[in-house]
Design a protein around this motif. Sequence first.
Motif, PDB file in Angstrom:
ATOM      1  N   SER A 185       0.835  -1.194   0.000  1.00 51.70           N
ATOM      2  CA  SER A 185       0.000   0.000   0.000  1.00 51.70           C
ATOM      3  C   SER A 185       0.873   1.250   0.000  1.00 51.70           C
ATOM      4  O   SER A 185       1.955   1.273   0.602  1.00 51.70           O
ATOM      5  CB  SER A 185      -0.912   0.002   1.226  1.00 51.70           C
ATOM      6  N   ALA A 187       0.383   3.856   1.589  1.00 51.90           N
ATOM      7  CA  ALA A 187       0.490   4.373   2.958  1.00 51.90           C
ATOM      8  C   ALA A 187       1.707   3.809   3.677  1.00 51.90           C
ATOM      9  O   ALA A 187       2.257   4.449   4.584  1.00 51.90           O
ATOM     10  CB  ALA A 187      -0.781   4.032   3.728  1.00 51.90           C
ATOM     11  N   GLU A 188       2.169   2.624   3.272  1.00 50.79           N
ATOM     12  CA  GLU A 188       3.329   2.003   3.911  1.00 50.79           C
ATOM     13  C   GLU A 188       4.640   2.661   3.489  1.00 50.79           C
ATOM     14  O   GLU A 188       5.699   2.354   4.043  1.00 50.79           O
ATOM     15  CB  GLU A 188       3.366   0.514   3.563  1.00 50.79           C
ATOM     16  N   THR A 190       5.132   6.003   3.440  1.00 47.95           N
ATOM     17  CA  THR A 190       5.150   7.384   3.942  1.00 47.95           C
ATOM     18  C   THR A 190       6.515   7.802   4.490  1.00 47.95           C
ATOM     19  O   THR A 190       6.994   8.912   4.232  1.00 47.95           O
ATOM     20  CB  THR A 190       4.088   7.551   5.050  1.00 47.95           C
ATOM     21  N   CYS A 213       1.996   9.952  -4.697  1.00 43.82           N
ATOM     22  CA  CYS A 213       2.314  10.029  -3.269  1.00 43.82           C
ATOM     23  C   CYS A 213       1.415  11.038  -2.562  1.00 43.82           C
ATOM     24  O   CYS A 213       0.920  10.787  -1.449  1.00 43.82           O
ATOM     25  CB  CYS A 213       3.783  10.412  -3.073  1.00 43.82           C
ATOM     26  N   ALA A 216      -1.870   9.831  -1.537  1.00 37.81           N
ATOM     27  CA  ALA A 216      -1.859   8.978  -0.341  1.00 37.81           C
ATOM     28  C   ALA A 216      -1.592   9.790   0.919  1.00 37.81           C
ATOM     29  O   ALA A 216      -1.464   9.227   2.012  1.00 37.81           O
ATOM     30  CB  ALA A 216      -0.816   7.884  -0.489  1.00 37.81           C
ATOM     31  N   GLU A 264      -3.061   0.169  -4.707  1.00 37.86           N
ATOM     32  CA  GLU A 264      -3.976   1.161  -5.289  1.00 37.86           C
ATOM     33  C   GLU A 264      -3.962   1.103  -6.815  1.00 37.86           C
ATOM     34  O   GLU A 264      -2.914   1.289  -7.458  1.00 37.86           O
ATOM     35  CB  GLU A 264      -3.589   2.576  -4.837  1.00 37.86           C
TER      36      GLU A 264
END
Length: 315
Positions: A185, A187-188, A190, A213, A216, A264
């Motif tokens: 994901s 989000a991982e 970040t 990016c 997200a 995504e």
Amino acid sequence: MSRIDLRHIECFIAVAEELSFVKGADRLHTTQPPVTRMIQQLEEYLGAELIRRTTRSVALTVVGEVFLKEAYLVASQFGNSIERARQAAVGLTQELVVGYEASSAMDMLPRAMKQFKEEFPGVSLRLVEMVTDEQASALKNSKIDLGFVVPPIYDTALRATPILSEPLVVCMSEGHRLAGRNPISLAELTSEAFVLSPRSKRCGLYDQVIRVCNSAGFNPAVAQETGEMQIMLGFVAEGVGITLLPAHVTKLVAQGVVFRPLLEASAAVELAIAHRATESSTVIERFTQLIRECTNYTPPTQGKVERTYLQLAVA
């Protein structure tokens, strides 16, 4: 008979080469009687026998042998005239210059080039590597005729036709903490350090990665910049950072690097082929069509295309 035309020449050449009225007719996809009439009309017009027929054989006369050489010249000249007229009709130039961004150079480009050269052998096809921003400038200054750009582009003087939407993949070192995850994901990522192309190069892929990016909820921290993909993957292999690249990069041999898909579906890079809005030709249209055929891409509706690529230009 008032005159002869190309049909008479074609019939004569076919019979002269086959030394048979039947085989000559077959080659012309017709029957023997009309071919025989054509030869008779030709002989009547010339006032000389061209082909001597017997019940067992067909042979050229001396006059026929002389006329065959001239017939070849007539047929060749006619073919050359048709080709020159066709080129003039489509505005064919002697050279088609195509710009492309290295990160978006797909398998489709060599395949489309091969087909294009078969259809337009008289056109020299030259590739020039440059980033999207450079291509836009080169198109406006007529330094290139077509460009493989990473949209969006915001210049109404250019017309961009979408040809591909390709997923982005995460490129990381074999020892990375997320190397065992599939898929990953956004989000991982970040807190990850990124290896990207320099922003100053105005690379279309850079803008796409930033957009993904940002969607997200984070802005990637850039640890290293380089415009060369192989060097970028070298930094990734050494653990300097991760990067996002189009999925076709997985076909490369990159020792120490693993590629993982993103969860995504929206994490994709778009590719378009652009040319000057006021200029088009059969050559440009055909090359674009060949690219589409190689990607099996179905473009969205015209209205959606215009909103996607020109939204800032008209805002």
